[in-house]
Design a protein around this motif. Structure first.
Motif, PDB file in Angstrom:
ATOM      1  N   ASP A 159      20.024   1.939  -5.808  1.00  0.00           N
ATOM      2  CA  ASP A 159      20.804   3.014  -5.197  1.00  0.00           C
ATOM      3  C   ASP A 159      20.142   4.370  -5.405  1.00  0.00           C
ATOM      4  OD1 ASP A 159      22.665   1.176  -4.358  1.00  0.00           O
ATOM      5  OD2 ASP A 159      24.000   1.467  -6.089  1.00  0.00           O
ATOM      6  N   GLU A 160      19.556   4.584  -6.594  1.00  0.00           N
ATOM      7  CA  GLU A 160      18.921   5.865  -6.894  1.00  0.00           C
ATOM      8  C   GLU A 160      17.680   6.107  -6.046  1.00  0.00           C
ATOM      9  OE1 GLU A 160      19.837   3.661  -9.051  1.00  0.00           O
ATOM     10  OE2 GLU A 160      21.411   4.634 -10.246  1.00  0.00           O
ATOM     11  N   GLY A 161      17.019   5.034  -5.614  1.00  0.00           N
ATOM     12  CA  GLY A 161      15.762   5.204  -4.885  1.00  0.00           C
ATOM     13  C   GLY A 161      15.869   5.062  -3.384  1.00  0.00           C
ATOM     14  N   LYS A 162      17.073   4.915  -2.845  1.00  0.00           N
ATOM     15  CA  LYS A 162      17.226   4.712  -1.404  1.00  0.00           C
ATOM     16  C   LYS A 162      16.638   5.864  -0.598  1.00  0.00           C
ATOM     17  CE  LYS A 162      21.197   1.587  -1.319  1.00  0.00           C
ATOM     18  NZ  LYS A 162      22.625   1.416  -0.945  1.00  0.00           N
ATOM     19  N   ALA A 163      16.832   7.094  -1.076  1.00  0.00           N
ATOM     20  CA  ALA A 163      16.299   8.253  -0.355  1.00  0.00           C
ATOM     21  C   ALA A 163      14.774   8.217  -0.327  1.00  0.00           C
ATOM     22  CB  ALA A 163      16.786   9.543  -1.011  1.00  0.00           C
ATOM     23  N   ASP A 164      14.134   7.846  -1.475  1.00  0.00           N
ATOM     24  CA  ASP A 164      12.678   7.747  -1.526  1.00  0.00           C
ATOM     25  C   ASP A 164      12.180   6.636  -0.607  1.00  0.00           C
ATOM     26  OD1 ASP A 164      12.608   9.775  -3.367  1.00  0.00           O
ATOM     27  OD2 ASP A 164      12.616   8.433  -5.097  1.00  0.00           O
ATOM     28  N   LEU A 165      12.905   5.519  -0.584  1.00  0.00           N
ATOM     29  CA  LEU A 165      12.522   4.395   0.276  1.00  0.00           C
ATOM     30  C   LEU A 165      12.574   4.812   1.742  1.00  0.00           C
ATOM     31  CD1 LEU A 165      11.836   1.328   0.434  1.00  0.00           C
ATOM     32  CD2 LEU A 165      14.283   0.915   0.675  1.00  0.00           C
ATOM     33  N   LYS A 166      13.592   5.559   2.097  1.00  0.00           N
ATOM     34  CA  LYS A 166      13.745   6.014   3.482  1.00  0.00           C
ATOM     35  C   LYS A 166      12.594   6.938   3.876  1.00  0.00           C
ATOM     36  CE  LYS A 166      17.101   8.189   6.599  1.00  0.00           C
ATOM     37  NZ  LYS A 166      18.435   8.816   6.707  1.00  0.00           N
ATOM     38  N   ASP A 167      12.147   7.762   2.946  1.00  0.00           N
ATOM     39  CA  ASP A 167      11.058   8.699   3.236  1.00  0.00           C
ATOM     40  C   ASP A 167       9.731   7.985   3.505  1.00  0.00           C
ATOM     41  OD1 ASP A 167      12.783  10.804   2.947  1.00  0.00           O
ATOM     42  OD2 ASP A 167      12.211  11.242   0.867  1.00  0.00           O
ATOM     43  N   GLY A 222       0.817  -1.211   0.000  1.00  0.00           N
ATOM     44  CA  GLY A 222       0.000   0.000   0.000  1.00  0.00           C
ATOM     45  C   GLY A 222       0.853   1.263   0.000  1.00  0.00           C
ATOM     46  N   LEU A 223       1.999   1.216   0.702  1.00  0.00           N
ATOM     47  CA  LEU A 223       2.916   2.356   0.703  1.00  0.00           C
ATOM     48  C   LEU A 223       3.525   2.578  -0.681  1.00  0.00           C
ATOM     49  CD1 LEU A 223       4.799   1.844   4.100  1.00  0.00           C
ATOM     50  CD2 LEU A 223       3.098   3.590   3.548  1.00  0.00           C
ATOM     51  N   VAL A 224       3.785   1.483  -1.407  1.00  0.00           N
ATOM     52  CA  VAL A 224       4.331   1.606  -2.766  1.00  0.00           C
ATOM     53  C   VAL A 224       3.321   2.314  -3.665  1.00  0.00           C
ATOM     54  CG1 VAL A 224       5.102   0.332  -4.800  1.00  0.00           C
ATOM     55  CG2 VAL A 224       5.803  -0.437  -2.525  1.00  0.00           C
ATOM     56  N   PHE A 225       2.051   1.916  -3.584  1.00  0.00           N
ATOM     57  CA  PHE A 225       1.016   2.577  -4.373  1.00  0.00           C
ATOM     58  C   PHE A 225       0.901   4.055  -3.977  1.00  0.00           C
ATOM     59  CE2 PHE A 225      -0.090  -1.597  -5.684  1.00  0.00           C
ATOM     60  CZ  PHE A 225      -0.948  -1.494  -6.759  1.00  0.00           C
ATOM     61  N   HIS A 226       0.981   4.334  -2.686  1.00  0.00           N
ATOM     62  CA  HIS A 226       0.917   5.712  -2.207  1.00  0.00           C
ATOM     63  C   HIS A 226       2.083   6.528  -2.754  1.00  0.00           C
ATOM     64  CE1 HIS A 226       0.426   9.132   0.481  1.00  0.00           C
ATOM     65  NE2 HIS A 226       1.675   8.977   0.879  1.00  0.00           N
ATOM     66  N   TYR A 227       3.278   5.947  -2.742  1.00  0.00           N
ATOM     67  CA  TYR A 227       4.449   6.644  -3.279  1.00  0.00           C
ATOM     68  C   TYR A 227       4.266   6.951  -4.761  1.00  0.00           C
ATOM     69  CZ  TYR A 227       9.020   7.144  -5.450  1.00  0.00           C
ATOM     70  OH  TYR A 227      10.072   7.579  -6.212  1.00  0.00           O
ATOM     71  N   GLY A 273       9.254   5.367   5.282  1.00  0.00           N
ATOM     72  CA  GLY A 273       9.179   5.001   6.686  1.00  0.00           C
ATOM     73  C   GLY A 273       8.859   3.539   6.929  1.00  0.00           C
ATOM     74  N   GLY A 274       7.616   3.137   6.710  1.00  0.00           N
ATOM     75  CA  GLY A 274       7.193   1.784   7.047  1.00  0.00           C
ATOM     76  C   GLY A 274       7.598   0.718   6.062  1.00  0.00           C
ATOM     77  N   LEU A 275       8.268   1.072   4.985  1.00  0.00           N
ATOM     78  CA  LEU A 275       8.648   0.106   3.953  1.00  0.00           C
ATOM     79  C   LEU A 275      10.141  -0.180   4.056  1.00  0.00           C
ATOM     80  CD1 LEU A 275       7.976  -1.581   1.451  1.00  0.00           C
ATOM     81  CD2 LEU A 275       8.377   0.458   0.062  1.00  0.00           C
ATOM     82  N   SER A 276      10.483  -1.421   4.394  1.00  0.00           N
ATOM     83  CA  SER A 276      11.884  -1.805   4.484  1.00  0.00           C
ATOM     84  C   SER A 276      12.365  -2.331   3.143  1.00  0.00           C
ATOM     85  CB  SER A 276      12.079  -2.872   5.558  1.00  0.00           C
ATOM     86  OG  SER A 276      11.464  -4.089   5.173  1.00  0.00           O
ATOM     87  N   SER A 277      13.677  -2.283   2.953  1.00  0.00           N
ATOM     88  CA  SER A 277      14.242  -2.777   1.691  1.00  0.00           C
ATOM     89  C   SER A 277      14.030  -4.272   1.542  1.00  0.00           C
ATOM     90  CB  SER A 277      15.734  -2.440   1.632  1.00  0.00           C
ATOM     91  OG  SER A 277      16.416  -2.998   2.753  1.00  0.00           O
ATOM     92  N   SER A 278      14.053  -5.026   2.649  1.00  0.00           N
ATOM     93  CA  SER A 278      13.843  -6.486   2.564  1.00  0.00           C
ATOM     94  C   SER A 278      12.416  -6.815   2.151  1.00  0.00           C
ATOM     95  CB  SER A 278      14.164  -7.136   3.913  1.00  0.00           C
ATOM     96  OG  SER A 278      13.335  -6.597   4.937  1.00  0.00           O
ATOM     97  N   THR A 279      11.427  -6.085   2.698  1.00  0.00           N
ATOM     98  CA  THR A 279      10.028  -6.321   2.309  1.00  0.00           C
ATOM     99  C   THR A 279       9.795  -5.925   0.857  1.00  0.00           C
ATOM    100  OG1 THR A 279       9.286  -5.927   4.579  1.00  0.00           O
ATOM    101  CG2 THR A 279       7.626  -5.782   2.843  1.00  0.00           C
ATOM    102  N   ALA A 280      10.390  -4.809   0.443  1.00  0.00           N
ATOM    103  CA  ALA A 280      10.279  -4.399  -0.961  1.00  0.00           C
ATOM    104  C   ALA A 280      10.867  -5.460  -1.871  1.00  0.00           C
ATOM    105  CB  ALA A 280      10.983  -3.059  -1.170  1.00  0.00           C
ATOM    106  N   GLY A 281      11.965  -6.083  -1.425  1.00  0.00           N
ATOM    107  CA  GLY A 281      12.570  -7.149  -2.218  1.00  0.00           C
ATOM    108  C   GLY A 281      11.660  -8.356  -2.347  1.00  0.00           C
TER     109      GLY A 281
END
Length: 548
Positions: free
Chosen positions: A199-207, A170-175, A209-217
């Protein structure tokens, strides 16, 4: 009193007591759908007619029974009569048999005998049918939906995500919405998730909040697997407008829309959730109409167990809410499945009409399901309703519906009428001709691929590459300038002319000219085109967006 199933055959009614108890409950005044005749026992058929008030069909219903007991024929019978009374119908054609609705039925001795036994004036009749196919896979007008419209909740059900992963999706859709990245197809969503894990999207991922890189993977891997199954054909444009299901033929009969489901066993969740999206879209788009004389559409939800299997609590609540509220939009929903226990209680409680074909009790689980089924029925005139259900013949069912006052009718052991259209597939050539002639074929046949998230992210990556290139050029120029200034400072401190000064000056002039030439090349249009092409190829390689 609660009936309990036993192995013994159901007792015969004595002196027509069942008929006397049942008949008044089905004496309706308005328009009806004729189901069949009341059976007093396994051999005796009464003259009591069992029917459903047309105005009560939008109170929803259930058609249940074991494989081969006649559920598809019951669906066909209901669809015929709804169409004849000007009500559009939508149904999934699981086995291809429903396509025969477009073709007049074939008369025969069995048909004649059954029709005569229930007082039916049988006449071979074909009905107006529109054929659809999910993503265009099969014979029919392609049905597609954009990823944004499908949404994270239904997609999480398809992908089998847990609650945490569903929330992250849901956070991905919101983004994507916030960043102006349209999600039209599966590749778009993959591109967005791929960007957030790069690497280019790390800043957006950090913003987020509730979305971790492992879950996104995890989500990205599930999307890749989903696409490998061919599911990307279901998502895209032009998106199907569910209002197109509410069509009436030139002769006033309701149009029957059938969707073909090839390879259902490979993608069961896609099918069930796609139908749920259609239902939710209808709820969103249709106006409130309240109680009306006949439904605006009747929606048959076949293989309903696939929708509810392994569903989250939130998902089930959304389904129950949609079913409860869509009645006020004039839409009736019939769930078709093997056992009433396949449908959650909060949904089952909203189904006013029940057509229960034979259930089998060969195992302890079967017996438990049978007992649960019996307990969902109102008190009946049969001493052993469980015994009746297990002894039903093909084309027979136990029926209870909602009467015109909104109360349940008495339970009725019913011999069902015979469909008047072909009980089998229509001719493939005739189906192809019907698809080609449909005005909706021109509207939906050709896929549209407009600029969306993957293209915008590719452009963003290209612009980032140009920005980094410019920054590198500026840094190099500044460094050269600093070196030049240092050289000039050293030259100013030196008061004694050197023999080789002219040569040094000549070399410095030559180097400056070479530096100017390099900058001219770097700033030239040809060089920038070369770098732009290289960046685009890098983007396509990263996001798998290269077209073959």
């Amino acid at each position: 009193m609660t009936q309990t199933p036993e192995d013994a055959a159901p007792p015969s009614a004595v002196d027509g007591a069942v008929a006397q108890a049942v008949a008044p409950g089905y004496a309706f005044e308005g328009a009806v759908l004729e189901l069949g005749g009341l059976m007093l026992d396994a051999e005796t058929l009464s003259d009591v007619r069992i029917r459903i008030p047309l105005a009560m069909v939008n109170r929803h219903g259930l058609v249940a029974g074991a494989t081969g007991t006649g559920k598809t024929k019951t669906l066909q019978l209901l669809a015929e009569q709804l169409s004849a009374q000007g009500v559009p119908v939508f149904a999934a054609d699981i086995k291809g048999d429903l396509s025969g609705l477009a073709t007049p039925g074939a008369p025969g001795d069995k048909i004649t005998a059954r029709a005569a036994s229930v007082g039916q004036q049988w006449q071979a009749t074909g009905f107006p049918v529109e054929y659809y196919a999910l993503g265009g896979e099969g014979t029919g007008i392609p049905l597609r939906v954009t990823m944004s419209a499908f949404g994270p909740t239904l997609l999480s059900k398809v992908l089998g995500l847990n609650d945490t992963q569903e929330s992250s999706l849901g956070l991905v859709f919101h983004y994507a919405d916030r960043a102006g990245l349209p999600l039209l197809d599966l590749a778009d969503l993959r591109a967005v998730v791929g960007h957030l894990t790069s690497d280019e999207g790390k800043a957006d991922l950090k913003d987020l909040g509730g979305l971790s890189s492992s879950t996104a993977g995890v989500i990205l891997r599930e999307l890749i697997s989903f696409q490998d199954q061919g599911a990307d054909a279901f998502f895209g444009e032009p998106e199907f407008e569910s209002a197109d299901l509410l069509q009436v033929a030139a002769d006033g009969r309701g149009l029957i829309s059938l969707v073909e489901l090839p390879n259902l066993q490979d993608r069961p969740a896609v099918f069930s959730t796609f139908l749920m999206w259609l239902l939710a879209d209808l709820f969103h788009d249709l106006p409130e109409v309240g109680d009306i004389d006949k439904p605006k559409l009747v929606f048959f939800f076949d293989e309903a167990h696939l929708l509810f299997a392994d569903a989250s609590k939130d998902f089930l609540q959304q389904v129950a809410q949609t079913v409860r509220l869509i009645r006020s939009k004039g839409v009736g929903v019939f769930f078709v499945t093997q056992s009433p226990t396949d449908v959650p209680d909060e949904v089952l409680a909203q189904l006013g009409s029940r057509v229960q074909h034979q259930l089998r009790a060969h195992t302890p689980n079967d017996a438990k399901a049978l007992k649960a089924t019996v307990n969902t029925y109102p008190t009946s005139a049969y001493d052993d309703l469980g015994g009746v259900i297990t002894s039903l013949g093909i084309g027979e069912a136990v029926v209870t519906v909602m009467n015109e006052r909104g109360a349940p009718t008495p339970v009725a052991w019913t011999r069902l009428r015979a469909p008047e259209s072909l009980m089998g597939p229509s001719d493939p050539a005739a189906m192809q001709a019907a698809v080609a002639a449909s005005p909706r074929h021109a509207k939906y046949a050709e896929a549209v691929d407009r600029e969306s998230a993957r293209e915008k992210l590719a452009v963003r990556l290209e612009e980032g590459a140009r920005k980094r290139e410019a920054e590198q050029e500026a840094a190099a120029a500044a460094k050269a300038q600093q070196a030049e200034e240092k050289t000039q400072q050293r030259a100013g401190r030196s008061t004694r002319p050197r023999p080789d000064a002219p040569a040094r000056t000549s070399r410095r002039t030559s180097q400056q000219e070479e530096g100017g030439l390099v900058r001219d090349v770097v700033q030239s249009g040809a060089f920038k085109d070369f770098m732009r092409t290289a960046a685009r190829e890098i983007a396509r390689g990263m996001f798998k967006t290269g077209r073959r």
